[in-house]
Design an enzyme around this catalytic site. Structure first.
Site, short mmCIF file in Angstrom:
data_model
loop_
_atom_site.label_atom_id
_atom_site.label_comp_id
_atom_site.label_asym_id
_atom_site.label_seq_id
_atom_site.Cartn_x
_atom_site.Cartn_y
_atom_site.Cartn_z
N GLU A 78 0.82 -1.22 0.00
CA GLU A 78 0.00 0.00 0.00
C GLU A 78 0.85 1.26 0.00
O GLU A 78 0.55 2.21 -0.74
CB GLU A 78 -0.95 0.01 1.20
CG GLU A 78 -2.21 -0.83 1.01
CD GLU A 78 -1.96 -2.31 1.14
OE1 GLU A 78 -2.83 -3.10 0.73
OE2 GLU A 78 -0.88 -2.69 1.66
N HIS A 147 -10.03 -5.84 10.35
CA HIS A 147 -10.65 -5.54 9.06
C HIS A 147 -11.99 -4.83 9.21
O HIS A 147 -12.81 -4.84 8.30
CB HIS A 147 -10.88 -6.83 8.26
CG HIS A 147 -9.63 -7.57 7.93
ND1 HIS A 147 -8.93 -8.28 8.87
CD2 HIS A 147 -8.95 -7.69 6.76
CE1 HIS A 147 -7.87 -8.82 8.27
NE2 HIS A 147 -7.86 -8.48 7.01
#
Length: 348
Positions: A78, A147
């Site tokens: 990322e 998450h």
């Protein structure tokens, strides 16, 4: 047994002329397709967005149509691909940077905040960073603590960013198109559980020129007794709660915030002045949350003088998200929680 009597099948009501049922996933796909076609500077990058058609199939068919230079698969890094996207935006392109989930954007937080959000200000306006960071945000189902965060308050805290949070297919398409066309970095917080949900979209909303203005909330349901303000999936919960409460004579006004930053406080204030009561609903944690900001703005403004009871927040539980379904359900605001908050606020 079935031959003993004929079953009468009632067909669903026909949508109005020009209105179609479109899922949030397809609305996002339409927006990306139209903007890639409209402006050659637009490109999409992220993990599995190209050959695999996207982890959630939002980018389905775009790689085959636009090729490797416009739809780019990235490594699982990322910080790396976000930095590439921010640099490309500074150089004049208009990237759409997809995070497989916004929880993973924490790996790239330096690029999002220090590189994208602050550059226009630090360059005295000489360097624009027209980039969109998008992907699923908040709790899904059975994916546990790492998450399941809602990042609306995180990114809404930071000057230099615009932050949008769609609920319906119309929101999703219109806000994504507006975000891509904006000259500022925009964080678009979608919801995984909404991707497959169909919403009615008018012929106008399906046109290539349709955009939803950033910074403008929408009143989804008119009411007179209490104002419910939410963003993303909880908007649907508020509408469900409002339908239940209407049967008991309580008319709720439901506001779909749509944009977290800049926040449309004027629409919320106008509603509170009309209803004299306020409940905010969000999936994120309570401390320093979106609801807390709304309550503070109302407290500081003229609408405070019209409140007949304290504003109430309905939020996610103040704990990391548990994995077990029964615990997860108790950590996320449900329709019953909104009904309870409304009755508490109205003292009924």
């Amino acid at each position: 047994v079935w031959g003993a009597r004929r079953l009468r099948v009632v067909p669903p009501p026909c949508p109005a002329a020009g209105v179609s049922q479109v899922t949030v996933r397809d609305a996002l796909n339409q927006a990306l397709d139209e903007e890639l076609e409209r402006d050659e500077r637009v490109f999409l990058l992220g993990e599995e967005v190209a050959q695999y058609d996207g982890a959630y199939k939002v980018s389905r068919g775009l790689w085959k149509k636009y090729g490797d230079k416009r739809v780019i698969d990235t490594p699982i890094s990322e910080m790396g691909f976000t930095g590439i996207a921010v640099g490309a935006a500074m150089a004049g392109l208009r990237p759409v940077c997809e995070f497989m989930t916004f929880n993973f954007s924490m790996q790239a937080i330096d690029q999002v905040i220090n590189s994208a959000a602050k550059t226009c200000y630090m360059s005295a306006g000489s360097i624009a960073v027209p980039i969109v960071f998008r992907g699923p945000n908040g709790a899904s189902a059975g994916v546990a603590a790492q998450h399941s965060q809602c990042f609306a308050a995180w990114y809404g805290h930071c000057p230099g960013l615009k932050v949008v949070s769609p609920w319906s297919s119309e929101d999703a398409k219109g806000l994504l198109k507006a975000s891509i066309r904006d000259d500022n970095p925009v964080v678009m917080l979608e919801n995984e559980l909404l991707y497959g949900v169909p919403f009615e979209m008018s012929e106008q909303a399906q046109s290539k020129d349709f955009v939803v203005p950033i910074g403008k909330a929408k009143v989804e349901r008119q009411g007179t007794h209490i104002t419910l303000v939410a963003h993303s999936r909880p908007v649907g919960h508020c509408l469900e709660a409002a339908a239940v409460l209407a049967k008991e004579g309580v008319e709720c006004e439901v506001i779909n915030l749509r944009t977290i930053r800049p926040m449309d406080v004027e629409t919320v204030e106008a509603s509170v002045i009309k209803t004299n009561h306020l409940v905010t609903v969000e999936g994120g944690w309570p401390q320093f949350g979106v609801g807390a900001e709304i309550c503070a703005r109302i407290m500081e403004g003229s609408a405070f003088n019209y409140l007949d009871a304290p504003a109430v927040r309905v939020t996610g539980a103040d704990v990391p998200m548990p994995y077990a379904k029964i615990l997860e359900d108790n950590c996320i605001p449900q329709v019953k929680d909104i009904i309870f908050a409304v009755k508490k606020t109205l003292n009924i």
